[in-house]
Design a protein around this motif. Structure first.
Motif, PDB file in Angstrom:
ATOM      1  N   ALA A  62      12.685  64.875  59.362  1.00 56.09           N
ATOM      2  CA  ALA A  62      13.061  63.412  59.145  1.00 56.09           C
ATOM      3  C   ALA A  62      12.535  63.199  57.664  1.00 56.09           C
ATOM      4  O   ALA A  62      13.321  62.450  56.864  1.00 56.09           O
ATOM      5  N   THR A  63      11.334  63.324  57.360  1.00 57.60           N
ATOM      6  CA  THR A  63      10.879  63.116  56.015  1.00 57.60           C
ATOM      7  C   THR A  63      11.326  63.891  54.767  1.00 57.60           C
ATOM      8  O   THR A  63      11.556  63.140  53.812  1.00 57.60           O
ATOM      9  N   ILE A  64      11.791  64.984  55.105  1.00 51.27           N
ATOM     10  CA  ILE A  64      12.582  65.812  53.978  1.00 51.27           C
ATOM     11  C   ILE A  64      13.718  65.228  53.629  1.00 51.27           C
ATOM     12  O   ILE A  64      14.367  64.915  52.452  1.00 51.27           O
ATOM     13  N   PHE A  65      14.376  64.612  54.724  1.00 47.38           N
ATOM     14  CA  PHE A  65      15.826  64.130  54.737  1.00 47.38           C
ATOM     15  C   PHE A  65      15.768  62.555  54.082  1.00 47.38           C
ATOM     16  O   PHE A  65      16.905  61.999  53.709  1.00 47.38           O
ATOM     17  N   ILE A  66      14.669  62.049  53.947  1.00 52.44           N
ATOM     18  CA  ILE A  66      14.430  60.614  53.581  1.00 52.44           C
ATOM     19  C   ILE A  66      14.972  60.406  52.095  1.00 52.44           C
ATOM     20  O   ILE A  66      15.956  59.789  51.689  1.00 52.44           O
ATOM     21  N   PRO A  67      14.313  61.356  51.324  1.00 54.18           N
ATOM     22  CA  PRO A  67      14.686  61.275  49.795  1.00 54.18           C
ATOM     23  C   PRO A  67      16.316  61.703  49.590  1.00 54.18           C
ATOM     24  O   PRO A  67      16.954  61.339  48.725  1.00 54.18           O
ATOM     25  N   LEU A  68      16.759  62.798  50.414  1.00 55.34           N
ATOM     26  CA  LEU A  68      18.131  63.131  50.146  1.00 55.34           C
ATOM     27  C   LEU A  68      19.066  62.177  50.596  1.00 55.34           C
ATOM     28  O   LEU A  68      20.067  62.008  50.029  1.00 55.34           O
ATOM     29  N   THR A  69      18.532  61.449  51.724  1.00 60.56           N
ATOM     30  CA  THR A  69      19.564  60.203  52.284  1.00 60.56           C
ATOM     31  C   THR A  69      19.574  59.247  50.870  1.00 60.56           C
ATOM     32  O   THR A  69      20.676  58.692  50.928  1.00 60.56           O
ATOM     33  N   PHE A  70      18.318  59.011  50.574  1.00 60.99           N
ATOM     34  CA  PHE A  70      18.561  58.126  49.457  1.00 60.99           C
ATOM     35  C   PHE A  70      19.339  58.448  48.235  1.00 60.99           C
ATOM     36  O   PHE A  70      20.283  57.488  47.760  1.00 60.99           O
ATOM     37  N   LEU A  71      19.267  59.782  47.825  1.00 64.24           N
ATOM     38  CA  LEU A  71      20.236  60.114  46.626  1.00 64.24           C
ATOM     39  C   LEU A  71      21.504  60.316  47.057  1.00 64.24           C
ATOM     40  O   LEU A  71      22.483  59.635  46.332  1.00 64.24           O
ATOM     41  N   LEU A 130      23.368  68.477  44.171  1.00 61.31           N
ATOM     42  CA  LEU A 130      22.798  69.305  45.075  1.00 61.31           C
ATOM     43  C   LEU A 130      21.602  70.027  44.661  1.00 61.31           C
ATOM     44  O   LEU A 130      20.620  70.276  45.297  1.00 61.31           O
ATOM     45  N   GLY A 131      21.454  70.398  43.190  1.00 61.86           N
ATOM     46  CA  GLY A 131      20.283  70.987  42.702  1.00 61.86           C
ATOM     47  C   GLY A 131      19.062  70.190  42.741  1.00 61.86           C
ATOM     48  O   GLY A 131      17.941  70.615  43.225  1.00 61.86           O
ATOM     49  N   VAL A 132      19.272  68.869  42.569  1.00 55.04           N
ATOM     50  CA  VAL A 132      18.133  67.915  42.565  1.00 55.04           C
ATOM     51  C   VAL A 132      17.821  67.826  44.092  1.00 55.04           C
ATOM     52  O   VAL A 132      16.575  67.899  44.267  1.00 55.04           O
ATOM     53  N   MET A 133      18.903  67.769  45.075  1.00 53.27           N
ATOM     54  CA  MET A 133      18.265  67.682  46.306  1.00 53.27           C
ATOM     55  C   MET A 133      17.449  68.917  46.678  1.00 53.27           C
ATOM     56  O   MET A 133      16.625  69.076  47.675  1.00 53.27           O
ATOM     57  N   MET A 161       9.075  69.327  48.601  1.00 55.12           N
ATOM     58  CA  MET A 161       8.112  68.559  49.628  1.00 55.12           C
ATOM     59  C   MET A 161       7.655  69.895  50.630  1.00 55.12           C
ATOM     60  O   MET A 161       6.496  69.675  50.939  1.00 55.12           O
ATOM     61  N   LEU A 162       8.503  70.891  50.822  1.00 61.33           N
ATOM     62  CA  LEU A 162       7.950  72.021  51.451  1.00 61.33           C
ATOM     63  C   LEU A 162       6.642  72.432  50.959  1.00 61.33           C
ATOM     64  O   LEU A 162       5.695  72.972  51.749  1.00 61.33           O
ATOM     65  N   PHE A 163       6.404  72.745  49.874  1.00 63.94           N
ATOM     66  CA  PHE A 163       5.483  73.237  48.906  1.00 63.94           C
ATOM     67  C   PHE A 163       4.118  72.147  49.076  1.00 63.94           C
ATOM     68  O   PHE A 163       3.233  72.687  49.485  1.00 63.94           O
TER      69      PHE A 163
END
Length: 354
Positions: free
Chosen positions: A301-310, A334-337, A344-346
């Motif tokens: 869910a944390t990973i998808f928060i900024p993606l959802t924002f963009l 898509l590249g930015v995402m 974030m994974l790193f």
């Protein structure tokens, strides 16, 4: 019928000494067997009626009279009349919910306790009440059904050279009690093998079926403890008994029963605690598993928060937005995402969150 406490409604309002069978009838017709012996002779047979017992009260031989089947109150009454047994003793014999105990009378010694057995699946314990009446010349035993743990004793009696053939009824009682206590250990040991196996399983694969099995064994061990623990009092009184019924030469053997009884009690207590630990370990394993799941979902869910924002930003319906009409805007987004996800994974990996 309840296993831990029998139904006593039938005895309500009855006078003490009333012969009322409390329990479950386990056979159609009672079975009577007499084994009468000394060092030279042996009589071993099933009999039809109590009148065929013979004058075992007056003989110098050792006599063992066994009755299988407690439901026939009339038969129990006739046995009491023939051997001059107190009515309260007969009442206890027919009460299969009776707590294990020992009572000393003027001419008799009365013991009642449980024999334990495992069912075919080796998972459930069932008990059978054993009552024994000891006198200098004869031993009377009452059981609920045929089939017991006494076959080794019967085999020893058939051998003319055996020690038991030269001893009296007190030694015979010791031999029977020894078989009962050794069988306690066998039952507990068999259950213990499975309980110990569950220790590994509860850590490797804590499935709901395993929890059901843990609860099953917790109930069965409680049932074993209910039968075994009161026997400590019986053995304690028996080995310190000052009675003419018990030959002084038999006392060392009776005292030896203490070690078997203590071992059975200790084993039952150990497995009780092990099962409590297994229950706690199971709950901790399930909690740990749930935490891992929640951890994964939280990271997801944390990973998808900024993606959802963009996606939300560039999903707004404004005409004047930067790069809204840019030819490669979709690919850039898509590249930015992707960069955000990898970054974030790193970061999570560096902080040892995953």
């Amino acid at each position: 019928m309840a296993r831990f406490l029998k139904n006593f409604d039938q005895k309500a309002g009855k006078s003490p000494g009333s012969l009322i069978f409390i329990g479950q009838q386990r056979m159609d017709e009672p079975r009577l067997r007499i084994i009468d012996y000394d060092s030279q002779t042996l009589r071993k047979e099933f009999i039809k009626t109590i009148d065929e017992v013979g004058p075992i009260k007056e003989t110098n031989t050792t006599s063992w009279f066994n009755i299988d089947g407690l439901h026939d109150s009339e038969l129990v009454k006739r046995v009491g009349e023939k051997f001059d047994l107190p009515s309260l003793m007969l009442e206890d014999i027919q009460d299969t919910g009776q707590r294990p105990k020992i009572e000393e009378y003027q001419d008799h010694l009365f013991i009642t306790m449980k024999m334990l057995f495992l069912n075919e699946d080796q998972t459930e314990v069932w008990s059978e009440q054993l009552s024994a009446i000891l006198t200098p010349n004869y031993l009377i035993t009452f059981q609920e059904r045929p089939g017991d743990v006494f076959e080794p004793v019967r085999n020893r009696i058939t051998k003319p050279s055996g020690k038991i053939r030269t001893r009296g009824t007190d030694y015979l009682l010791y031999a029977l009690l020894d078989c009962v206590l050794e069988n306690y250990l066998k039952v507990i040991e068999k259950m213990g093998e499975r309980i110990e196996d569950m220790e590994e399983e509860v850590l490797e694969n804590p499935v709901p079926e395993l929890l059901e099995e843990i609860n099953l064994y917790r109930r069965e061990i409680a049932y074993v403890r209910k039968a075994v623990r009161p026997v400590r009092e019986i053995i304690s009184k028996l080995k310190n008994l000052d009675s003419e019924i018990i030959n002084p030469e038999t006392m060392p053997y009776l005292r030896d029963l203490s070690s078997l009884e203590e071992q059975a009690v200790d084993s039952a207590e150990i497995y009780k605690e092990m099962l409590a630990d297994l229950f706690s370990t199971y709950n901790m394993a399930i909690g740990s598993k749930l935490n891992e799941i929640m951890k994964f979902l939280t990271i997801f869910a944390t990973i998808f928060i900024p993606l959802t924002f963009l996606a939300g930003i560039y999903g707004m319906n404004f005409e004047s937005m930067p790069e809204l009409h840019y030819k490669y805007g979709y690919h850039v987004l898509l590249g930015v995402m992707a960069v955000v996800v990898v970054g974030m994974l790193f970061y999570f990996k560096k902080r040892k969150w995953i």
